[in-house]
Design an enzyme around this catalytic site. Structure first.
Site, PDB file in Angstrom:
ATOM      1  N   ASN A  89       0.859  -1.182   0.000  1.00 31.93           N
ATOM      2  CA  ASN A  89       0.000   0.000   0.000  1.00 31.93           C
ATOM      3  C   ASN A  89       0.897   1.234   0.000  1.00 31.93           C
ATOM      4  O   ASN A  89       1.852   1.318   0.787  1.00 31.93           O
ATOM      5  CB  ASN A  89      -0.914  -0.004   1.227  1.00 31.93           C
ATOM      6  N   HIS A 100       6.068   3.288   7.041  1.00 36.88           N
ATOM      7  CA  HIS A 100       7.373   2.610   6.978  1.00 36.88           C
ATOM      8  C   HIS A 100       7.149   1.505   5.956  1.00 36.88           C
ATOM      9  O   HIS A 100       6.262   0.656   6.162  1.00 36.88           O
ATOM     10  CB  HIS A 100       7.743   2.061   8.356  1.00 36.88           C
ATOM     11  N   HIS A 102       6.431  -1.475   3.711  1.00 40.30           N
ATOM     12  CA  HIS A 102       6.186  -2.869   4.093  1.00 40.30           C
ATOM     13  C   HIS A 102       5.432  -3.592   2.992  1.00 40.30           C
ATOM     14  O   HIS A 102       4.548  -3.026   2.362  1.00 40.30           O
ATOM     15  CB  HIS A 102       5.404  -2.966   5.414  1.00 40.30           C
ATOM     16  N   HIS A 104       2.866  -6.637   2.351  1.00 37.12           N
ATOM     17  CA  HIS A 104       1.942  -7.618   2.923  1.00 37.12           C
ATOM     18  C   HIS A 104       2.106  -8.899   2.102  1.00 37.12           C
ATOM     19  O   HIS A 104       1.975  -8.864   0.864  1.00 37.12           O
ATOM     20  CB  HIS A 104       0.492  -7.169   2.779  1.00 37.12           C
TER      21      HIS A 104
END
Ligand code: AMP
Length: 117
Positions: A89, A100, A102, A104
């Site tokens: 996202n 931060h 990331h 998924h």
């Protein structure tokens, strides 16, 4: 560079507990606290970048290491044969809530191709 009020920097620092499933020198993978699938793991660079675009622009090698950890997590979770989804996202308007970078890693359930939900 660590950001003192960043949730994921604080997980990297060990200040907030997380269920870590994999750690390398530069990346960390831990289970999402509110899983959206039977397997829902977040893979982050230990270094703080606000999102995947900032990460890729500043340190393409580190971005690649994040993807290597994604692949290792998927294999360790038994998803490499069945398939899995990787989502970054990027921006509040698409639901990014932790700034931060990331990935998924989602799997363990049938998914259709609808990516807009
Ligand atoms: P995003 O909405 O893409 O920014 O994703 C942030 C993710 O972080 C969400 O799926 C949250 O459930 C997850 N999350 C928030 N706090 C924690 C935490 N303490 N440990 C693990 N995952 C978390």
């Amino acid at each position: 560079m660590t950001q003192p009020d960043c949730l994921f920097c604080r997980i990297v620092a060990g200040e907030i507990p997380a269920t870590v499933v994999r750690e390398t020198e530069t990346t960390l993978a831990f289970r999402d606290i509110a899983p959206k699938a039977p397997v829902h793991v977040l893979v982050i660079p230990k270094e703080h970048y606000a999102d995947v675009v900032a990460l890729g622009a500043a340190d393409p090698a580190l971005a690649g290491q994040v993807l290597n950890t994604v692949a290792d997590v998927a294999a360790a979770e038994g998803l490499d044969g069945t398939g899995f989804r990787v989502i970054f996202n990027t921006g509040a308007s698409v639901g990014q809530t932790v700034f931060h970078a990331h990935a998924h890693v989602l799997g363990g359930v049938e998914m259709d191709g609808d990516l807009t939900g």
